[in-house]
Design an enzyme around this catalytic site. Structure first.
Site, mmCIF file in Angstrom:
data_model
loop_
_atom_site.group_PDB
_atom_site.id
_atom_site.type_symbol
_atom_site.label_atom_id
_atom_site.label_comp_id
_atom_site.label_asym_id
_atom_site.label_seq_id
_atom_site.Cartn_x
_atom_site.Cartn_y
_atom_site.Cartn_z
ATOM 1 C CB VAL A 1 -0.958 -0.004 1.213
ATOM 2 C CG1 VAL A 1 -1.581 1.374 1.438
ATOM 3 C CG2 VAL A 1 -2.057 -1.048 1.018
ATOM 4 C CD GLU A 2 2.479 3.711 3.768
ATOM 5 O OE1 GLU A 2 2.919 4.716 3.169
ATOM 6 O OE2 GLU A 2 1.569 3.774 4.616
#
Length: 311
Positions: free
Chosen positions: A93-94
């Site tokens: 996600v990051e």
């Protein structure tokens, strides 16, 4: 320059070095604009949010990352109690496993937010103190390591590396997991995995506890206002949760810790709900958002399932 002198005195750093470094920081007006709160009245939409993070490209990259780092993920699960899919979900996600490290120099972002944070922000004073503390941590680390603080790229908020740690998180939770006597969250997947797992353990991750359970409602007893009042903070016992009209089944009925009702809005369509545990709350310590936490969980699950389907 006054702040430079304060940082140097507080941390025992070379004052000329701190002054010279801060003098080279660039003011980035776009960073100040990005810190403005989102306009009110914009409906949240879980399906749209989810689609930004859970797609074939990110899942495929997650499978490759898991395959290449399987032994380290398993070691971290043993050492810290955090499942591989949660660590994999965060990194995906990051930054899509290091593919998107940020387009700003960390020095510029932190200096801009330390000196030119938007005054109209409702928590401006608090946020300025926070970013000045992050700038201090960032400078102290580079001074100690004799590295160039002008080089690291990051987000508009100054987050760095594959897991997008802020400088204070790196100082507190960073782990030299590959044993090379330094912590590198950009080029060392081992350090990244160990640091993310250590972060979650530090915030109270409970090994073996689910992140959430399905929930439905008994309309005759439903007290939605009371259920939503604590927001994402786990507050209700199973008994008190059900007494307010939230219906649990199966393993959820044996849950020992507190629960929270998590609402995921879907624009003009009806929201979705789950019962969040303390482990769900721990994920929100990374980013204060139930939408973010659920994206991490579901991306990790998708990657795990893709791994299990492989011969």
């Amino acid at each position: 320059m006054r702040l430079a002198d304060e940082i140097a005195a507080k941390r025992g750093l070379d004052a000329e070095w701190v002054r010279g470094t801060i003098a080279q920081a660039q003011n980035l007006p776009v960073v100040s604009r990005l810190m403005q709160p989102a306009p009110g009245g914009t409906p949240k939409n879980w399906r749209v949010y989810r689609s930004r993070f859970i797609d074939p490209i990110r899942i495929g990259a997650g499978v490759r990352f898991w395959q290449e780092n399987r032994a380290t993920l398993e070691r971290a699960a043993q050492d810290y109690g955090v499942p591989p899919e949660i660590v994999v979900g965060i990194i995906g996600v990051e930054t899509i496993y290091g593919q998107q490290l940020g387009d700003f120099r960390v020095l510029d972002a932190l200096a801009t937010l330390s000196f030119d944070f938007p005054a109209s922000h409702p928590r401006a004073e608090e946020r300025i103190r926070y970013f000045r503390g992050e700038l201090e941590q960032f400078l102290a680390r580079h001074h100690a390591n004799r590295t160039d603080p002008r080089r690291p790229p990051g987000s508009y908020a100054g987050a760095m590396g594959m897991p997008q740690f802020m400088p204070s998180s790196l100082a507190r939770w960073g782990v030299d997991y590959d044993g090379d006597k330094k912590i590198d969250l950009t080029r060392s997947p081992e350090d990244v995995i160990g640091s993310v797992a250590n972060y979650f353990k530090g915030y109270g991750w409970t090994p073996g506890m689910p992140t959430h359970y399905p929930v439905r409602f008994d309309a005759a007893r439903l007290d939605m206002e009371a259920l939503m009042a604590p927001d994402i903070l786990p507050t209700f016992s199973v008994a008190s949760f059900q007494a307010k009209g939230a219906v649990l089944e199966g393993a959820a009925l044996e849950h020992k810790g507190p629960l929270a009702l998590i609402e995921l809005q879907n624009g003009s369509d009806p929201p979705q709900y789950v019962a969040g545990t303390e482990n769900f709350y721990v994920i929100t310590r990374y980013n204060w958002s139930s939408y973010y936490a659920m994206s991490v969980i579901e991306l990790g699950q998708e990657v795990k399932q893709a791994m299990e389907r492989r011969p």
